[in-house]
Design a protein around this motif. Structure first.
Motif, mmCIF file in Angstrom:
data_model
loop_
_atom_site.group_PDB
_atom_site.id
_atom_site.type_symbol
_atom_site.label_atom_id
_atom_site.label_comp_id
_atom_site.label_asym_id
_atom_site.label_seq_id
_atom_site.Cartn_x
_atom_site.Cartn_y
_atom_site.Cartn_z
ATOM 1 N N ASP A 35 -31.496 37.767 36.048
ATOM 2 C CA ASP A 35 -30.159 37.501 35.512
ATOM 3 C C ASP A 35 -29.486 38.819 35.251
ATOM 4 O O ASP A 35 -30.140 39.877 35.203
ATOM 5 N N ILE A 89 -32.542 31.951 39.065
ATOM 6 C CA ILE A 89 -31.434 32.678 38.459
ATOM 7 C C ILE A 89 -31.112 32.067 37.101
ATOM 8 O O ILE A 89 -30.971 30.847 36.971
ATOM 9 N N ILE A 116 -28.229 32.068 34.134
ATOM 10 C CA ILE A 116 -26.837 32.447 33.871
ATOM 11 C C ILE A 116 -26.537 32.209 32.397
ATOM 12 O O ILE A 116 -27.102 31.323 31.756
ATOM 13 N N SER A 131 -18.295 29.825 41.239
ATOM 14 C CA SER A 131 -19.326 30.618 40.560
ATOM 15 C C SER A 131 -20.673 30.473 41.250
ATOM 16 O O SER A 131 -21.411 31.450 41.429
ATOM 17 N N ILE A 144 -22.977 33.511 43.144
ATOM 18 C CA ILE A 144 -24.366 33.827 42.815
ATOM 19 C C ILE A 144 -25.245 33.706 44.056
ATOM 20 O O ILE A 144 -26.100 34.577 44.331
ATOM 21 N N THR A 163 -32.557 31.327 46.928
ATOM 22 C CA THR A 163 -32.192 30.786 45.618
ATOM 23 C C THR A 163 -32.804 29.401 45.450
ATOM 24 O O THR A 163 -32.507 28.483 46.220
ATOM 25 N N ILE A 216 -30.664 27.724 39.548
ATOM 26 C CA ILE A 216 -29.648 28.449 38.776
ATOM 27 C C ILE A 216 -29.567 27.711 37.444
ATOM 28 O O ILE A 216 -28.928 26.653 37.339
#
Length: 526
Positions: free
Chosen positions: A8, A61, A63, A127, A131, A142, A145
């Motif tokens: 992050d 990830i 956030i 957004s 990312i 990924t 998130i």
């Protein structure tokens, strides 16, 4: 064991933790906090991945609260498979940024009184694409998130299964603090606050924000415990001030003490290890604790149950057979209807001439009715007015005139006279007015020259509508009881006497063309 990477970042630094994960086992292999120069996150992450040889690694990830819109929602008790659709529908109405294309996920916090309480979060598509693009440039895959505060909270709650009451978890970042409140091991409140850059003011500001957070989530007393992520030697002042402010037991927890961390890795850990707590929690929850996360890559959705082949065949073949059967009966029914239609058409053809003649008769009758609608029975109207009129001690009539509208039917009866008091006029109007009669006056006017007691003059117009005249006419169309029956009313013209009221009237009728109005003038004396 497969290697995974949790990362992050914010405006000032990139944080990453690499680990080998298998089920509930997490072995930390690397951890770092890397400064970001001029906000260039993409080259900073790309270089960090290349230096550590972590290309093609699955990336988790985290956030911050500032990148997602978070709301507390309450919904009625529904089955779990229907809850995702209800949350998304409510989020579109309640969230400012949750449009049709936004990603919405939620975490249930409480179920009671036929109500489901939850934390719901939404992130716009822009957004998420940003990312994913940053990770793609760094050659990462990924996988998740997730919301950062919940990842850190899940790490502590998963490793302390016996705690009860209210627990507050505080994660101090470089410029922010994330505060999570949990009751009976369930997260009920999440808040991210900005802190001053001056180290001497941070502890004081943190205490104030913690108090406001407890008030916002409905806490009435001190929490059972406060957990501060980090090292005890780094957060001594924070512990003292939080203890004095809350009166609770404040503990400092190193997130790397809750997982398997080798000695070589511990020796290289950054000073503020508390900032890495969400990443450690994200690695631990990836395989067995994802239900404790709000994950925008894998939001909760309605579970679609797969049906067996037999059920699928019945579901497909059943409707087809039903359609064929319905088609057969529909064809048979249509054939029967065609035969009925042919019979009805023949009957209609036979009735066409009688119907046409009947229509002409109705048209002639209507023209006669329109002509007779102007034939107002003024004697009946005068009789009705006499019955409703006040006595002669308070009201007299000096003249009466009736005007019929031969074109539209009906008529107007005009009365001119005097009263002893204006209130008598109001009473008279109220008595005369009903569903079939309207009365309009021009008000009362005082006559100073009057020699009698009827000093107030009036003029009233009583309207008799055409439909009322027609209704009375049809009501009177009855067969005579005998051949010697007397006529109901005297012939037009001459002198008539109403014995019940003592009114003598001289009625004169002037007729003109059928297209002109007929005016009847009656002079009466009481």
């Amino acid at each position: 064991m497969p290697k995974k990477l949790a990362i992050d970042w914010d405006e000032s630094e990139l944080r990453l933790v690499a680990a080998q994960c298998s089920g509930t086992t997490v072995k930390i292999t690397d951890a770092a906090v890397i400064p970001i120069i001029d906000g260039a996150i993409t080259p900073t992450l790309q270089k960090a991945i290349q230096d550590r040889g972590l290309e093609k690694t699955e990336a988790l990830i985290a956030i911050g609260r500032g990148k997602a819109e978070l709301r507390d929602l309450e919904l009625p008790e529904v089955p779990d498979d229907e809850l995702p659709d209800m949350v998304r529908f409510q989020a579109i109405r309640s969230f400012a940024s949750a449009g049709e294309s936004a990603t919405v996920d939620y975490l249930v916090t409480k179920r009671e009184n036929n109500t489901i309480s939850m934390l719901a979060a939404a992130v716009g598509p822009g957004s998420l694409k940003e990312i994913q693009h940053i990770c793609q440039v760094a050659d990462l895959t990924t996988k998740r998130i997730a919301l950062r505060p919940l990842a850190a909270a899940s790490l502590y709650l998963a490793n302390n299964k016996t705690i009860k009451g209210e627990t507050v978890l505080v994660d101090l970042l470089s410029e922010e603090a994330e505060i999570v409140v949990a009751r009976d091991r369930k997260v009920v409140f999440v808040r991210t606050v900005r802190l001053p850059t001056n180290p001497q003011s941070r502890s004081t500001a943190l205490v104030g924000e913690l108090r406001r957070s407890l008030m916002a989530c409905g806490s009435t007393g001190s929490p059972d415990q406060v957990i501060l992520w980090g090292r005890a030697d780094i957060h001594q002042d924070d512990v003292v001030q939080l203890t004095e402010a809350t009166g609770a037991n404040v503990s400092v927890v190193n997130p790397f003490d809750l997982v398997n961390t080798g000695g070589d890795v511990k020796s290289k850990l950054p000073q503020h290890v508390g900032r890495l707590a969400p990443l450690v929690g994200l690695l631990q929850c990836d395989e067995v604790g994802s239900h404790r996360l709000i994950d925008f890559m894998n939001p909760r959705k309605r579970v679609i149950k797969e049906t067996s082949r037999l059920k699928r065949a019945l579901m497909i073949g059943g409707p087809i057979a039903a359609v064929l059967l319905i088609g057969f009966f529909a064809y048979k029914r249509l054939s029967d209807l065609d035969a009925e239609i042919a019979v009805i058409k023949q009957a209609n053809a036979e009735m066409a001439n009688p119907v046409k003649e009947a229509g002409k008769s109705v048209e002639r009758t209507e023209r006669v009715d329109q002509f007779l609608d102007g034939d107002v029975n003024w004697l009946d109207e005068l009789r009705r007015l006499v019955a409703l009129m006040p006595d002669s001690d308070s009201m007299i009539v000096r003249s009466v005139s009736g005007t019929t509208d031969q074109r539209n039917g009906g008529g107007t009866l005009t009365l001119v006279g005097g009263v002893t008091d204006p209130k008598v006029i109001d009473e008279f109007e109220a008595a005369v007015r009903d569903e079939s009669h309207q009365i309009v006056g021009d008000g009362s006017k005082a006559d100073e020259r009057a020699k009698d007691k009827y000093r107030w003059n009036y003029t009233e117009k009583v309207t008799v509508p055409s439909d009322y005249v027609r209704q009375l006419r049809y009501a009177g169309l009855k067969p005579p009881e005998s051949d010697n029956a007397e006529p109901d009313s005297p012939e037009s013209g001459g002198t008539e006497t109403d014995k019940s009221t003592g009114i003598e009237a001289d009625t004169t009728t002037n007729d003109s063309d059928s297209n002109q109005e007929t005016e009847t003038t009656t002079e009466a004396q009481v």
